[in-house]
Structure formats: C-alpha cells, structure tokens
Design a protein around this motif. Structure first.
Motif, mmCIF file in Angstrom:
data_model
loop_
_atom_site.group_PDB
_atom_site.id
_atom_site.type_symbol
_atom_site.label_atom_id
_atom_site.label_comp_id
_atom_site.label_asym_id
_atom_site.label_seq_id
_atom_site.Cartn_x
_atom_site.Cartn_y
_atom_site.Cartn_z
ATOM 1 N N LEU A 92 0.777 10.056 1.341
ATOM 2 C CA LEU A 92 2.158 10.531 1.355
ATOM 3 C C LEU A 92 2.817 10.261 2.700
ATOM 4 O O LEU A 92 4.009 9.924 2.765
ATOM 5 C CB LEU A 92 2.208 12.023 1.027
ATOM 6 N N ARG B 118 6.256 8.145 2.973
ATOM 7 C CA ARG B 118 7.478 8.848 3.343
ATOM 8 C C ARG B 118 7.866 8.705 4.807
ATOM 9 O O ARG B 118 9.038 8.884 5.134
ATOM 10 C CB ARG B 118 7.349 10.326 2.973
ATOM 11 N N ASP C 299 -0.243 16.424 -6.740
ATOM 12 C CA ASP C 299 0.350 15.412 -5.869
ATOM 13 C C ASP C 299 1.666 15.943 -5.314
ATOM 14 O O ASP C 299 2.532 16.410 -6.066
ATOM 15 C CB ASP C 299 0.595 14.114 -6.653
ATOM 16 N N ASP C 300 1.831 15.859 -3.990
ATOM 17 C CA ASP C 300 3.044 16.356 -3.338
ATOM 18 C C ASP C 300 4.296 15.684 -3.874
ATOM 19 O O ASP C 300 5.340 16.329 -4.058
ATOM 20 C CB ASP C 300 2.984 16.099 -1.825
ATOM 21 N N THR C 301 4.212 14.374 -4.126
ATOM 22 C CA THR C 301 5.378 13.618 -4.570
ATOM 23 C C THR C 301 5.925 14.162 -5.876
ATOM 24 O O THR C 301 7.143 14.274 -6.053
ATOM 25 C CB THR C 301 5.015 12.127 -4.727
#
Length: 304
Positions: free
Chosen positions: A112, A116, A229-231
């Motif tokens: 991530l 990002r 998942d953070d996304t």
C-alpha cells in the motif's frame, strides 16, 4: 609482407558447448545420473552428449563399469582445463551482471505504501541514467541477500544489521466521505463502522482503541464490514459505505482530493516508516540518490 588483417579471425575448432557441459558435470560427479539432475535433463541425454564429445575427440573419456563410471587418462587431462574455463566464464558473467545491477536501485516497500506514496511521487524522480525498480511486498525482504538495495520498513526499529533513518510517523484516524456529514463523535452511532484487519503486533489502531481514547462509550466497535486490505476499506469509505480507522499517510491521496475527510479526533499514533539499507549499500551514491528523492517525496509532503 604487410600486417595480417585483424578482421580475419581463424574459426575456432571446438566441440558443442552442450557436450562440454555434460562431460564436466559427469566427470565432476562421476555419475551420469547426478549430472543429469544438475543439468535438468535425462541420464540418456547426458550419455548422448558425452558420446558426441568422445566421437569428436576420437577417444573415450570414461570407462563404463557396472553402476559407475571412471575417467580415462584423456578425461583426467580434460577436466581441470574445462573446469577452469567454466569458472572463468562464471566470474566474468557475474561481473557483467553485477555491473548492470549497479546501474539500477531496487527499492522494496509495503504494497500500500508503494501504491499510495511511491508511485504518485515517481513523476519527480530524476536521476539521469539511474533506473529505479520498485518491489512491492508486505513480506520483509532480506537486504543482505541481495533482494533489494533499499527498503521502506514500518516499525520502531532499530533493524538488525541495517542502517536506518525515520521518514515519517504513521497516524491513524477516522476517515469518511464528506457526504456522510460527520461533524462530532456522536454521529458515529448513526453510520456503519468499517474495519481493517491490520495484522500488526501490539496495540492495533482499531475502533476499540479509538473509542477508548475518544472517551466514547456504547459504540458497537465489533460490528460492521471487515476488510483484509486497506485499499478496499478506503474504497468503501470513499463510496460513503461507512467510516473507517485508516492510516492517514496512506489515505493522503483521498484526503487531499477531498474524497475523504478526517472529521474529528483523536489521532492514534503509530510507528514510523524508516529508510533502511545495509551499511555497504547506504554508502552507494545511487542508493543515496533514491534516498534523497524519498526524503523529499515523503518528509516534504508531510510538512506541507
């Protein structure tokens, strides 16, 4: 008589390389079967290549005995010369490959963080003929094993055997779509809570910890959709599906674009992201070029 034209080269009279490799492996191991395993071919193929070499030389290189082979005098003579040649090839090829690798720097970072923070900053990476290779992995890459030259590591540090310096400390807070119009902590009782499975050791930055620090009781901190998942959690929050506790550094693109807001505190303190490398790599001019870019891209952005 004038000097010989250097462009005229006498053709070398050498047997096929495959036959030489097969003989060297078989002679070193005194086994066609083990040579075949090393070369990833069949024993029959090794035997065939050795036969070709013996025919080319006009004499046998092995005595084929029951369940074993031994070198003839010719085989004993050929083996050390051939091994010396292969060793020289290997050293030269390794030097060439290493020289090529020195023109590139491989940077490994969490998936991530790469997506990002690093990829958006690539437009500002200017380093002449230096190639930057990004390796995105949540698994820790062994920098001593040559898997990468430089790493972004999350954690308190220090990192054993590595030189490191902090880039920026992670912070965690509430993020939501501005369409939800969250303005005070009590508004959280009326929206779904989104959860991220951080898989971090220690005190996770989750809703339970946040509610405790906010002094907010009665919030159903275990209910709501969970994301590995953070996304995906950020995508759900951006779509207005609820509020999430997110890593603010990694949510920076959405926050800066106004797609997400951090409507109120508290902010949970996380660990720093570090730049890390082996002591040898840290002294490399190319690695320092990438490190300088990272400092500007990450520390400079955080200061804005």
């Amino acid at each position: 008589m004038g000097e010989m034209d250097s462009s005229v080269v006498t053709q070398r009279r050498l047997p096929p390389l495959g036959a030489l490799r097969a003989f060297e492996a078989a002679a070193r191991r005194l086994s066609f079967r083990r040579a075949a395993e090393e070369l990833c071919v069949t024993p029959t193929a090794v035997s065939h290549q050795v036969r070709l070499l013996e025919e080319w030389l006009g004499q046998p290189l092995f005595l084929r005995l029951v369940r074993r082979v031994v070198l003839t005098k010719a085989g004993e003579t050929l083996l050390p010369t051939l091994q010396g040649g292969f060793d020289a090839f290997e050293r030269t090829l390794a030097d060439i490959r290493q020289h090529d690798r020195r023109k590139a720097v491989t940077l490994t970072a969490p998936v991530l963080f790469t997506a990002r923070r690093l990829i958006p900053a690539l437009a500002d990476f200017q380093a002449g003929d230096l190639d930057l290779r990004l390796h995105a992995s949540d698994a820790v890459v062994d920098l001593n094993g040559g898997g990468a030259d430089l790493a972004v590591r999350y954690g308190a540090g220090p990192f054993s055997g590595l030189v490191s310096e902090p880039l920026v400390s992670e912070r965690f807070g509430v993020v939501s779509s501005p369409r939800l119009r969250l303005t005070r902590v009590d508004d959280l009782f009326s929206v779904p809570l989104l959860h991220i499975d951080w898989r971090r050791a220690g005190d996770d930055p989750d809703w339970k910890r946040w509610a405790t620090e906010a002094g907010l009781s009665g919030l159903a901190v275990e209910k709501g959709a969970r994301f590995s998942d953070d996304t995906h959690a950020l995508a759900a929050a951006t779509a207005g599906r609820g509020a999430a506790i997110a890593a603010l550094e990694l949510a920076r693109p959405e926050l800066e674009a106004g797609l997400l807001v951090n409507p109120f505190g508290p902010i949970l303190q996380g660990q720093p992201y570090h730049l890390a490398a082996t002591p040898e790599a840290w002294e490399d001019e190319r690695v320092q070029t990438v490190a300088s870019w990272l400092r500007q891209a990450i520390i400079g952005a955080a200061a804005d």
